[in-house]
Scaffold this active site. Structure first.
Site, PDB file in Angstrom:
ATOM      1  CG  ASP A 449      -2.287   0.599   0.914  1.00  0.00           C
ATOM      2  OD1 ASP A 449      -2.394   1.374  -0.055  1.00  0.00           O
ATOM      3  OD2 ASP A 449      -3.252   0.289   1.646  1.00  0.00           O
ATOM      4  CG  ASP A 506      -9.070   2.228  -0.853  1.00  0.00           C
ATOM      5  OD1 ASP A 506      -8.445   1.218  -1.200  1.00  0.00           O
ATOM      6  OD2 ASP A 506      -8.549   3.162  -0.226  1.00  0.00           O
TER       7      ASP A 506
END
Length: 706
Positions: A449, A506
């Site tokens: 990430d 997301d």
């Protein structure tokens, strides 16, 4: 000095580029299109595209070409802005050499005052892809040069391209397509967060219509960079447009010392007959030239990610329970997300301390990993190696390892700072921490990430991350890596050279995801686009959606689950389990076949189809409420028109919509139709109501030739 009118021809399997020496030190693009006959007269070709002078222009107009510069009267955007000795340079790049043959051309310019050398290479790769790479070499006999701006690509745009589609976005709403007519007002797209994704997508399509149709020749362009960029399109008074793409430099510029070599990044151009054809060409290019050892990949395993189920509420018992529930659904990979490492009880602390938290896992991760393996799943782990929390042992020991300005405060985002991986000590620490995790544990997958934007940014972080990923890929070739950056914030060929998967957003809301996936799939194949079944209500949009719809949307991609099975009803589990089984049955088609969007008059219907080896799977999904109760049939092109196919609607079916099937038994057992009938007549499916999706399975008959 190259003689004016000299031409160079580059040929690929299905494309030709013709360049011409257009004037003093200028190279122009004379032709970019389908491959020309071998005997084409290039002199005639160049003259056929040349206008005579009109009354209100110089006698010898400067056209800019591949390396535009203000020297000599050109008034467009110059390719380079440099300083030497603290003074701005009136650049005078002189064409020194051109080497061309087959699919390659290399042109070299040398700046007269500073000796700065520009090597620009054009290479046709495969059928219709062109890779452009520009390198700078500083002269040993000159002092430091400061690079204020530098174009990775300057491209005179062929006149048939009157419109441009660019992709912008934000967190949870990536890749929004916007079409603009090219005109006298300059168009500028800029990313300024240290990564290219949200502000201005580094994906462009030039075409000859308003973007509402899918017909007509088009040119796709991708600037492959992990950092910021600027794309600029401007049309002069005579209608000649030029595209400039440059890496966005930092205030104060980048210092180039004597003898330095600097790569300005690669830009990829792909020419398609239409946008569907362009998509096929991009997918082929990514599979064959970008992805690491793509031909050696096995089947893409179904994921379950722990985040939406447990977030930071972790312990070994809860994770084992979650893993067991995942295995019961048919999941093949269990991914432990954020919260597993030292001091990580929320998003305010811990980043940088990449050791297993003994307070949560007193026996380490091995018992959990062993449990996952006994369930016949492999194990994945979330990391965010480029970041550091001010509340961490690493930061307390090395506060200067983060990107910072000594003259200013250190503002955080998500309670975190960015590690300066261009520092050798910080780089070595992070590499060794990750290597220790991989050495000590059986980890098959890293979810990598990158949440915080880069401010300040020294301009070097993107090169350091590529070096780090390259070193890990070399030493741990069996470990798959997913690139995530608050979703799709950092997606480029530069990252995909080291990664096996991206996280497109997301946002798992299936209605939002259909649009997001439509845009990403324009350029990238489904097997690298993570697509998960999220919870209902969705934590970002708040929307409630049924399991059948969520599962069918997630099936078209690299399927995963990001919700808690314990929160599902038995009926929902059964529906999800059935769709996971369908994904496994069809994933070889989905991840190896030829992809195309299905276009429908109803704007709220999204359709996709993948064809491979006599089999095809399609999805048609309705997000709104149709204008007419019976929407027009779903047409399925790209099949062999003279072959017979068995067509079924794989179960489970959408509950409400299935009541409107004319003959359910017939759809269950299958219809036999020709490829021509499927393309021209199509299938009448109930798609009136929102949150309705149908899967369409198409399999060629063994005796299917008509």
């Amino acid at each position: 000095m190259v003689e004016r009118g000299t031409s160079w021809r580059l040929d690929g399997d299905a494309i030709t580029l013709v360049f011409v020496a257009a004037g003093r030190d200028e190279i122009d693009l004379a032709y970019l299109g389908p491959r020309l006959p071998e005997g084409e007269d290039l002199t005639a070709l160049v003259h056929a595209g040349r206008f005579g002078n009109h009354e209100n222009e110089p006698d010898a107009p400067r056209i800019g070409g591949l390396l535009p510069q203000a020297h000599g009267g050109y008034r467009g955007r110059p390719a380079f802005d440099i300083r030497s000795g603290g003074q701005s340079i009136d650049c005078d790049f002189q064409l020194a050499n051109v080497q061309a043959g087959g699919p390659n051309m290399k042109a070299t310019w040398v700046e007269k005052q500073t000796g700065l050398q520009v090597d620009m290479s054009w290479e046709i790769v495969g059928a219709r892809a062109v890779e452009v790479t520009t390198e700078l070499l500083t002269d040993d006999d000159h002092g430091t040069i400061t690079l204020e701006s530098a174009a990775s690509l300057s491209l005179p745009l062929p006149r048939q391209f009157t419109h441009m589609t660019a992709y912008h976005g934000r967190w949870a709403r990536e890749m929004q397509a916007k079409t603009t007519r090219i005109g006298p007002q300059a168009i500028e797209m800029r990313s300024a967060n240290g990564k290219p994704g949200f502000d201005a997508g580094n994906w462009l399509i030039f075409h000859g219509d308003d973007g509402q149709k899918d017909g007509g020749e088009c040119l796709g362009i991708h600037a492959s960079s992990c950092g910021d960029h600027l794309a600029h399109v401007v049309q002069d008074q005579d209608g000649r447009a030029c595209l400039s793409i440059e890496a966005l430099r930092q205030p104060g510029g980048i210092a180039l010392n004597a003898g330095d070599t600097t790569n300005l990044g690669q830009v990829t151009l792909i020419l398609g007959d239409n946008r569907d054809h362009l998509t096929r060409l991009f997918h082929y290019h990514v599979r064959t030239h970008i992805l690491p050892q793509r031909s050696d990949w096995g089947s893409r395993k179904v994921h379950l990610n722990s985040w939406e189920a447990l977030a930071f509420d972790l312990d070994e018992a809860k994770l084992k329970t979650l893993a067991s529930a995942a295995a019961d659904l048919g999941i093949e990979r269990f991914v432990l997300d954020d919260g597993w490492f030292k001091g990580r009880r929320g998003d305010h602390a811990g980043l940088g301390d990449w050791q297993v938290d003994e307070a949560i896992f007193p026996n380490g991760l091995t018992p959990l990993i062993d449990h996952v393996h006994r369930l016949d799943m492999d194990f994945g782990l979330w990391v965010e190696p480029e970041m550091v929390s001010p509340d961490s042992d690493l930061y307390r020991a090395h506060p200067d390892w983060c990107l910072h300005d000594d003259r200013a405060d250190r503002p955080t985002e998500r309670n975190q700072l960015v590690l300066d991986l261009s520092r050798e000590d910080a780089f070595s620490y992070i590499h060794d921490a990750l290597a220790a995790l991989l050495d000590d544990h059986d980890i098959a997958y890293l979810k990598w990430d990158h949440n915080r934007r880069l401010f300040p940014d020294n301009g070097l972080q993107q090169y350091a991350i590529q070096k780090l990923l390259g070193k890990l890929r070399q030493n741990y070739p069996a470990v798959e890596i997913e690139s995530c950056s608050s979703g799709g914030g950092r997606v480029s060929f530069a990252m995909l050279q080291y990664c096996h998967r991206i996280w497109p957003s997301d946002n798992n809301d299936p209605i939002e995801r259909l649009r997001i996936m439509e845009s990403w799939a324009r350029f990238l194949p489904l097997e690298i686009l993570g697509n998960h079944v999220g919870p209902s209500p969705n934590p970002i949009t708040g929307r409630r959606t049924n399991m059948d719809f969520r599962a069918k949307v997630a099936l078209f991609g690299h399927m995963g689950v990001e919700t808690n099975p314990a929160a599902m009803s038995e009926e929902e589990k059964a529906i999800l389990r059935a769709h996971i089984a369908l994904y496994k049955h069809w994933r070889d088609v989905l991840h190896q076949g030829v992809f195309r969007q299905l276009h429908h008059a109803e704007t709220s219907i999204y359709g996709q189809m993948v064809v491979h080896g006599g089999r095809a799977l399609a999805v048609a999904a309705q997000t709104g409420f149709a204008e007419n109760f019976n929407v027009s049939p779903i047409r399925l092109p790209d099949l062999d028109p003279d072959r017979l196919y068995r067509v079924t609607l794989p179960k489970p079916w959408p509950q409400k919509a299935s009541a409107y099937l004319a003959d359910p038994d017939l759809w269950d057992s299958g219809l036999t139709l020709s490829g021509r009938a499927l393309a021209e007549r199509g299938l009448a499916l109930p798609l009136t109501h929102p949150e309705t999706a149908w899967l369409i399975a198409i399999e060629a008959q063994k005796d299917g030739a008509k």
